[in-house]
Design a protein around this motif. Sequence first.
Motif, mmCIF file in Angstrom:
data_model
loop_
_atom_site.group_PDB
_atom_site.id
_atom_site.type_symbol
_atom_site.label_atom_id
_atom_site.label_comp_id
_atom_site.label_asym_id
_atom_site.label_seq_id
_atom_site.Cartn_x
_atom_site.Cartn_y
_atom_site.Cartn_z
ATOM 1 N N THR A 22 28.071 -24.293 -26.735
ATOM 2 C CA THR A 22 27.640 -24.352 -25.342
ATOM 3 C C THR A 22 28.535 -25.279 -24.537
ATOM 4 O OG1 THR A 22 25.329 -23.824 -25.832
ATOM 5 C CG2 THR A 22 25.765 -25.101 -23.826
ATOM 6 N N GLY A 23 28.918 -24.824 -23.344
ATOM 7 C CA GLY A 23 29.734 -25.655 -22.480
ATOM 8 C C GLY A 23 30.393 -24.847 -21.389
ATOM 9 N N LEU A 24 31.134 -25.553 -20.580
ATOM 10 C CA LEU A 24 31.911 -24.929 -19.512
ATOM 11 C C LEU A 24 33.308 -24.669 -20.071
ATOM 12 C CD1 LEU A 24 31.391 -24.119 -16.593
ATOM 13 C CD2 LEU A 24 32.306 -26.326 -15.886
ATOM 14 N N TYR A 25 33.723 -23.412 -20.044
ATOM 15 C CA TYR A 25 35.007 -23.001 -20.608
ATOM 16 C C TYR A 25 36.029 -22.802 -19.485
ATOM 17 C CZ TYR A 25 33.066 -22.390 -25.258
ATOM 18 O OH TYR A 25 32.498 -22.614 -26.493
ATOM 19 N N TYR A 26 37.167 -23.451 -19.663
ATOM 20 C CA TYR A 26 38.236 -23.407 -18.674
ATOM 21 C C TYR A 26 39.471 -22.750 -19.267
ATOM 22 C CZ TYR A 26 35.597 -27.206 -16.419
ATOM 23 O OH TYR A 26 34.627 -27.978 -15.836
ATOM 24 N N CYS A 27 40.167 -21.961 -18.449
ATOM 25 C CA CYS A 27 41.492 -21.543 -18.871
ATOM 26 C C CYS A 27 42.517 -22.440 -18.188
ATOM 27 C CB CYS A 27 41.746 -20.069 -18.613
ATOM 28 S SG CYS A 27 41.721 -19.566 -16.911
ATOM 29 N N ASN A 28 43.616 -22.604 -18.863
ATOM 30 C CA ASN A 28 44.659 -23.560 -18.471
ATOM 31 C C ASN A 28 46.006 -22.933 -18.747
ATOM 32 O OD1 ASN A 28 46.587 -25.561 -20.067
ATOM 33 N ND2 ASN A 28 45.640 -26.757 -18.434
ATOM 34 N N SER A 29 46.941 -23.146 -17.848
ATOM 35 C CA SER A 29 48.307 -22.665 -18.070
ATOM 36 C C SER A 29 49.254 -23.851 -18.033
ATOM 37 C CB SER A 29 48.685 -21.638 -17.002
ATOM 38 O OG SER A 29 48.666 -22.211 -15.706
ATOM 39 N N ARG A 30 50.242 -23.824 -18.899
ATOM 40 C CA ARG A 30 51.160 -24.958 -18.987
ATOM 41 C C ARG A 30 52.577 -24.460 -19.290
ATOM 42 N NH1 ARG A 30 48.642 -27.880 -22.967
ATOM 43 N NH2 ARG A 30 47.161 -28.620 -21.415
ATOM 44 N N TRP A 31 53.520 -24.979 -18.519
ATOM 45 C CA TRP A 31 54.948 -24.690 -18.734
ATOM 46 C C TRP A 31 55.741 -25.871 -18.235
ATOM 47 C CZ3 TRP A 31 58.796 -23.180 -14.856
ATOM 48 C CH2 TRP A 31 60.038 -22.856 -15.431
ATOM 49 N N ARG A 32 56.452 -26.502 -19.124
ATOM 50 C CA ARG A 32 57.201 -27.724 -18.815
ATOM 51 C C ARG A 32 56.251 -28.711 -18.147
ATOM 52 N NH1 ARG A 32 63.172 -25.285 -16.988
ATOM 53 N NH2 ARG A 32 63.522 -24.151 -18.925
ATOM 54 N N SER A 33 56.538 -29.165 -16.954
ATOM 55 C CA SER A 33 55.689 -30.157 -16.303
ATOM 56 C C SER A 33 54.604 -29.526 -15.435
ATOM 57 C CB SER A 33 56.535 -31.095 -15.444
ATOM 58 O OG SER A 33 57.172 -30.369 -14.414
ATOM 59 N N ARG A 34 54.555 -28.225 -15.406
ATOM 60 C CA ARG A 34 53.601 -27.530 -14.542
ATOM 61 C C ARG A 34 52.357 -27.158 -15.322
ATOM 62 N NH1 ARG A 34 57.568 -23.607 -10.876
ATOM 63 N NH2 ARG A 34 59.031 -25.259 -10.338
ATOM 64 N N GLU A 35 51.220 -27.452 -14.726
ATOM 65 C CA GLU A 35 49.943 -27.201 -15.373
ATOM 66 C C GLU A 35 48.919 -26.817 -14.312
ATOM 67 O OE1 GLU A 35 48.195 -30.568 -17.343
ATOM 68 O OE2 GLU A 35 47.181 -29.276 -18.796
ATOM 69 N N TYR A 36 48.142 -25.795 -14.622
ATOM 70 C CA TYR A 36 47.124 -25.321 -13.680
ATOM 71 C C TYR A 36 45.827 -25.059 -14.428
ATOM 72 C CZ TYR A 36 51.374 -24.480 -10.987
ATOM 73 O OH TYR A 36 52.581 -24.635 -10.350
ATOM 74 N N TRP A 37 44.719 -25.241 -13.690
ATOM 75 C CA TRP A 37 43.389 -25.056 -14.274
ATOM 76 C C TRP A 37 42.585 -24.052 -13.471
ATOM 77 C CZ3 TRP A 37 41.640 -27.522 -18.675
ATOM 78 C CH2 TRP A 37 42.426 -28.576 -19.168
ATOM 79 N N GLY A 38 41.748 -23.325 -14.189
ATOM 80 C CA GLY A 38 40.771 -22.476 -13.534
ATOM 81 C C GLY A 38 39.484 -23.244 -13.289
ATOM 82 N N GLN A 39 38.489 -22.534 -12.755
ATOM 83 C CA GLN A 39 37.255 -23.203 -12.321
ATOM 84 C C GLN A 39 36.205 -23.278 -13.410
ATOM 85 O OE1 GLN A 39 37.673 -20.088 -12.166
ATOM 86 N NE2 GLN A 39 35.686 -19.097 -12.382
ATOM 87 N N GLY A 40 36.383 -22.575 -14.494
ATOM 88 C CA GLY A 40 35.438 -22.635 -15.594
ATOM 89 C C GLY A 40 34.367 -21.562 -15.524
ATOM 90 N N THR A 41 33.933 -21.160 -16.691
ATOM 91 C CA THR A 41 32.815 -20.219 -16.815
ATOM 92 C C THR A 41 31.857 -20.783 -17.857
ATOM 93 O OG1 THR A 41 32.231 -17.881 -17.176
ATOM 94 C CG2 THR A 41 34.009 -18.770 -18.527
ATOM 95 N N LEU A 42 30.564 -20.717 -17.574
ATOM 96 C CA LEU A 42 29.559 -21.380 -18.398
ATOM 97 C C LEU A 42 29.103 -20.477 -19.542
ATOM 98 C CD1 LEU A 42 27.748 -23.859 -18.807
ATOM 99 C CD2 LEU A 42 26.061 -22.742 -17.313
ATOM 100 N N VAL A 43 29.142 -21.035 -20.736
ATOM 101 C CA VAL A 43 28.629 -20.376 -21.927
ATOM 102 C C VAL A 43 27.442 -21.182 -22.444
ATOM 103 C CG1 VAL A 43 29.129 -19.756 -24.328
ATOM 104 C CG2 VAL A 43 30.853 -19.367 -22.540
ATOM 105 N N THR A 44 26.322 -20.507 -22.614
ATOM 106 C CA THR A 44 25.126 -21.156 -23.143
ATOM 107 C C THR A 44 24.653 -20.379 -24.364
ATOM 108 O OG1 THR A 44 24.485 -21.869 -20.929
ATOM 109 C CG2 THR A 44 22.806 -21.977 -22.650
ATOM 110 N N VAL A 45 24.567 -21.061 -25.494
ATOM 111 C CA VAL A 45 24.124 -20.427 -26.732
ATOM 112 C C VAL A 45 22.763 -21.006 -27.090
ATOM 113 C CG1 VAL A 45 24.683 -19.895 -29.123
ATOM 114 C CG2 VAL A 45 26.528 -20.249 -27.461
ATOM 115 N N SER A 46 21.771 -20.140 -27.128
ATOM 116 C CA SER A 46 20.410 -20.595 -27.433
ATOM 117 C C SER A 46 20.145 -20.499 -28.933
ATOM 118 C CB SER A 46 19.398 -19.757 -26.668
ATOM 119 O OG SER A 46 19.463 -18.406 -27.081
ATOM 120 N N SER A 47 19.339 -21.426 -29.405
ATOM 121 C CA SER A 47 19.022 -21.449 -30.851
ATOM 122 C C SER A 47 17.788 -20.621 -31.163
ATOM 123 C CB SER A 47 18.818 -22.886 -31.312
ATOM 124 O OG SER A 47 17.810 -23.492 -30.550
#
Length: 114
Positions: free
Chosen positions: A89-114
């Motif tokens: 469970t958590g907020l999942y983010y995608c990230n891109s990285r190349w040399r000194s450049r890095e970018y982030w997305g806004q995240g998507t929430l995953v909730t796993v119930s027991s």
Amino acid sequence: VQLQASGGGLVQTGGSLRLSCAVSGIIFRVYDMNWYRQAPGKQRELVASVSSGNRTNYGDSVKGRFTASRDNPKNMVYLQMNSLEPEDTGLYYCNSRWRSREYWGQGTLVTVSS
């Protein structure tokens, strides 16, 4: 630059989800792509990576359960998550990285119930 993550939701233990991240504004094929997650009260952690050369790496807690992939012509990166556990469970983010450049997305929430 935009990284738009989607596919999160509520799932029961043992279930599956597939996250997607649509990327625009960069030369996608040269970037390493990463999935991070942040659980409530915890630091952000690296879950999976797929390099520009299509090599994958995974965090120890998800090895054998998660699969990261990319589609360069579509500028997309994916995270197939199987055998989900409440600890995923958590907020999942995608990230891109190349040399000194890095970018982030806004995240998507995953909730796993027991």
